[in-house]
Design a protein around this motif. Structure first.
Motif, PDB file in Angstrom:
ATOM      1  N   ASP A  75     -66.378  50.376  -6.504  1.00  0.00           N
ATOM      2  CA  ASP A  75     -65.440  49.988  -7.563  1.00  0.00           C
ATOM      3  C   ASP A  75     -65.337  51.078  -8.622  1.00  0.00           C
ATOM      4  O   ASP A  75     -64.242  51.436  -9.067  1.00  0.00           O
ATOM      5  CB  ASP A  75     -65.886  48.676  -8.207  1.00  0.00           C
ATOM      6  CG  ASP A  75     -65.825  47.508  -7.245  1.00  0.00           C
ATOM      7  OD1 ASP A  75     -65.051  47.587  -6.268  1.00  0.00           O
ATOM      8  OD2 ASP A  75     -66.550  46.523  -7.443  1.00  0.00           O
ATOM      9  N   ILE A  88     -60.635  38.594 -11.370  1.00  0.00           N
ATOM     10  CA  ILE A  88     -59.314  39.069 -11.763  1.00  0.00           C
ATOM     11  C   ILE A  88     -59.385  40.323 -12.633  1.00  0.00           C
ATOM     12  O   ILE A  88     -58.605  41.263 -12.416  1.00  0.00           O
ATOM     13  CB  ILE A  88     -58.537  37.943 -12.468  1.00  0.00           C
ATOM     14  CG1 ILE A  88     -58.234  36.815 -11.465  1.00  0.00           C
ATOM     15  CG2 ILE A  88     -57.242  38.468 -13.082  1.00  0.00           C
ATOM     16  CD1 ILE A  88     -57.515  35.640 -12.068  1.00  0.00           C
ATOM     17  N   PRO A  89     -60.302  40.409 -13.634  1.00  0.00           N
ATOM     18  CA  PRO A  89     -60.355  41.645 -14.437  1.00  0.00           C
ATOM     19  C   PRO A  89     -60.615  42.889 -13.593  1.00  0.00           C
ATOM     20  O   PRO A  89     -59.941  43.912 -13.769  1.00  0.00           O
ATOM     21  CB  PRO A  89     -61.511  41.370 -15.414  1.00  0.00           C
ATOM     22  CG  PRO A  89     -61.580  39.889 -15.519  1.00  0.00           C
ATOM     23  CD  PRO A  89     -61.231  39.383 -14.159  1.00  0.00           C
ATOM     24  N   MET A 105     -60.118  43.290 -10.295  1.00  0.00           N
ATOM     25  CA  MET A 105     -58.994  43.550  -9.402  1.00  0.00           C
ATOM     26  C   MET A 105     -57.832  44.167 -10.170  1.00  0.00           C
ATOM     27  O   MET A 105     -57.108  45.025  -9.641  1.00  0.00           O
ATOM     28  CB  MET A 105     -58.552  42.253  -8.722  1.00  0.00           C
ATOM     29  CG  MET A 105     -59.595  41.653  -7.787  1.00  0.00           C
ATOM     30  SD  MET A 105     -60.110  42.789  -6.472  1.00  0.00           S
ATOM     31  CE  MET A 105     -58.586  42.934  -5.536  1.00  0.00           C
ATOM     32  N   SER A 106     -57.657  43.757 -11.431  1.00  0.00           N
ATOM     33  CA  SER A 106     -56.602  44.352 -12.253  1.00  0.00           C
ATOM     34  C   SER A 106     -56.897  45.820 -12.533  1.00  0.00           C
ATOM     35  O   SER A 106     -55.987  46.660 -12.496  1.00  0.00           O
ATOM     36  CB  SER A 106     -56.473  43.577 -13.575  1.00  0.00           C
ATOM     37  OG  SER A 106     -56.152  42.220 -13.335  1.00  0.00           O
ATOM     38  N   MET A 107     -58.167  46.140 -12.791  1.00  0.00           N
ATOM     39  CA  MET A 107     -58.538  47.536 -13.027  1.00  0.00           C
ATOM     40  C   MET A 107     -58.356  48.375 -11.769  1.00  0.00           C
ATOM     41  O   MET A 107     -57.895  49.525 -11.832  1.00  0.00           O
ATOM     42  CB  MET A 107     -59.980  47.612 -13.512  1.00  0.00           C
ATOM     43  CG  MET A 107     -60.219  47.013 -14.886  1.00  0.00           C
ATOM     44  SD  MET A 107     -61.943  47.144 -15.411  1.00  0.00           S
ATOM     45  CE  MET A 107     -62.094  48.932 -15.619  1.00  0.00           C
ATOM     46  N   LEU A 157     -56.185  47.777  -9.378  1.00  0.00           N
ATOM     47  CA  LEU A 157     -54.746  47.951  -9.208  1.00  0.00           C
ATOM     48  C   LEU A 157     -54.210  49.013 -10.158  1.00  0.00           C
ATOM     49  O   LEU A 157     -53.388  49.863  -9.769  1.00  0.00           O
ATOM     50  CB  LEU A 157     -54.037  46.616  -9.448  1.00  0.00           C
ATOM     51  CG  LEU A 157     -52.505  46.647  -9.384  1.00  0.00           C
ATOM     52  CD1 LEU A 157     -52.042  47.113  -8.009  1.00  0.00           C
ATOM     53  CD2 LEU A 157     -51.925  45.279  -9.714  1.00  0.00           C
ATOM     54  N   LEU A 158     -54.686  48.980 -11.410  1.00  0.00           N
ATOM     55  CA  LEU A 158     -54.251  49.977 -12.383  1.00  0.00           C
ATOM     56  C   LEU A 158     -54.651  51.381 -11.936  1.00  0.00           C
ATOM     57  O   LEU A 158     -53.875  52.338 -12.082  1.00  0.00           O
ATOM     58  CB  LEU A 158     -54.858  49.659 -13.754  1.00  0.00           C
ATOM     59  CG  LEU A 158     -54.438  50.564 -14.920  1.00  0.00           C
ATOM     60  CD1 LEU A 158     -52.935  50.457 -15.150  1.00  0.00           C
ATOM     61  CD2 LEU A 158     -55.197  50.174 -16.181  1.00  0.00           C
TER      62      LEU A 158
END
Length: 488
Positions: A114, A251-252, A254-256, A258-259
């Motif tokens: 990650d 979600i936090p 996965m959002s990072m 994706l960003l």
């Protein structure tokens, strides 16, 4: 340390007084780390001593810088102070690397993936807007450019470490701390340090007011204090991390991720909007690295979900008290055993077992004693059984035994062996039925249950063979004899 930082912020400063304040604000956390680390186990001290070395070097870099500029009246670049500033990075990297080696692989591996994915996305931005411009600035010599590049590269390494620390700490699922195992003091300290470096990266060579410089210096002082405070939680953090279980990304995260994946396309769009396309190789390499890392991460996540699903399935088929297969598992297993017997031609017997007067045992000795009887009886009965036999808890104090390759006479003999090892001088009643090769699994269990009912109502503490089945009466197999075996 709070008073010291406040004093630095409001006091009138000259070159030498600024030097004193900076050294004081750096030596405080160093002393805290050294003293606290000396109380840790010997094999856990080295990472924190390296951390203290990095803070000491970075915090005292102002000393040679002030001496060179005020005494020698020279201000060439790079200065001696740069060597002190840059020592912070390898010392911190080595220290945290030693810490990570002590942590469970099940937590560190996904955390590294990650962190590497997000850092790769940030690296594209760093290359385009910081590293590449510095390399193309011909006003500096090769050595000076190398020194300039060391800072953003070191900051990327710190971002990578901070993300590992946060992600590996977010595994316990504890509601006590939103951040995970413990508050991420190490990660917070790194982020404070990065905040100061980011400011100077954006400012570049522009002149800024003195009060702004002091405010940014507080980021570094706060980073040192936070890193010093982290050692106080080192032992507890390591213990909790050792016992923690990995969790799927939320979600936090996965959002990072994706960003991070959108970083390279975003840079490409920005360059094209200005009518220029540069750094195509860096963007392609960054995109490829992130794609590979994300696919690898998803593969690990899928395996994790598969393991979790298998564990849930196993728990759903296992009796929580005794650890035996439960009724659901038995219901699935019996038809398979009967089909195998049909193909092999071997006999199969089923035995229903019920502990005698269990309610009275519970009422007189207590429910804890009753639970203990169930657990110890299950463990004792497993010992005389063969590996192919299956003992399951059918419900309450009732158990059921599957005996492949066993006729009714052999099944009764096995039940006798089980009766001799029943703990607490407790007795049981049992009904035994041999499969007639025609009836269903439900009909076979029903016959064994009828035999158990007969055993309970003819005095208990006995083994009763089931009556004839309808298939046996029509000649499918030799009839079971209705008989009982009481204790002596």
């Amino acid at each position: 340390m709070t008073v010291s930082m406040a004093g630095y912020l409001v006091s009138p400063l000259g070159p030498w007084s600024a030097l004193v304040w900076s050294v004081v604000n750096a030596l405080g956390p160093v002393a805290v780390i050294v003293i606290a680390a000396s109380r840790l186990p010997r094999d856990a001290r080295a990472p924190w001593y390296l951390l203290a070395l990095g803070i000491f070097a970075n915090g005292t870099a102002v000393v040679p810088n002030t001496i060179v500029s005020q005494v020698l009246k020279t201000d060439t670049y790079p200065t001696v102070a740069d060597a002190f500033y840059l020592l912070f990075y390898p010392a911190l990297l080595a220290g945290i690397a030693l810490m990570i080696r002590r942590w469970p692989t099940r937590l560190i591996r996904p955390a590294i993936l990650d962190a590497a994915t997000i850092t790769s996305g940030i690296s594209v931005l760093a290359w385009v807007y910081a590293i590449a411009p510095a390399m193309q600035d011909h006003d500096y010599t090769a050595f000076e450019q190398l020194v300039r590049l060391a800072y953003p590269v070191g900051d990327l390494a710190l971002i990578f470490l901070a993300l590992i620390l946060v992600r590996s700490g977010d595994a316990s699922g504890s509601r006590r701390a939103r951040w995970g195992i413990t508050p991420p003091w190490l990660a917070t300290g790194l982020l404070c340090f990065l905040g100061g470096d980011l400011f100077w990266l954006l400012v570049g060579d522009h002149t800024i007011p003195d009060w702004v410089t002091r405010g940014i210096d507080l980021f570094y002082f706060a980073a040192f204090v936070t890193l010093g405070y982290a050692v106080r939680h080192a032992a507890v953090t390591d213990t909790r991390r050792a016992n923690a279980l990995p969790r799927p990304p939320g979600i936090p995260l996965m959002s990072m991720l994706l960003l991070a994946l959108l970083m390279a396309p975003a840079v490409l769009v920005m360059q094209m909007s200005h009518g220029a396309f540069r750094h195509g190789g860096a963007i392609a390499i960054g995109s490829t690295m992130m794609s590979v890392l994300v696919v690898t991460r998803l593969t690990i996540l899928l395996r994790f979900v598969e393991r979790q699903t298998e564990q849930v399935r196993e728990l759903a088929r296992r009796d929580e008290l005794t650890g035996l297969p439960n009724r659901r598992a038995w219901t699935d297993e019996l038809p398979r055993a009967l089909e195998q017997a049909r193909q092999s031609g071997e006999p199969v017997s089923v035995c229903m077992v019920d502990l005698d007067r269990f309610k009275l045992f519970n009422d007189t000795r207590g429910h804890q004693a009753g639970d203990r009887l169930l657990k110890e009886a299950a463990a004792a009965w497993l010992s005389p059984l063969r590996q192919s036999d299956i003992l399951a808890r059918y419900g309450g104090e009732e158990f059921i035994v599957l005996l492949p390759g066993t006729d009714v006479a052999e099944a009764c003999a096995i039940m006798e062996r089980l009766r001799t090892v029943t703990p607490f001088e407790q007795t049981f009643s049992a009904g035994v039925a041999a499969w007639d090769r025609a009836e269903t699994s439900e009909e076979l269990i029903a016959r064994a249950d009828i035999a158990l009912y007969e055993a309970k109502h003819t005095g208990r503490d006995r083994i009763v063979q089931a009556p004839r089945s309808m298939g046996a009466e029509h000649g499918s197999t030799p009839a079971d004899q209705t008989a009982s075996t009481p204790s002596h």
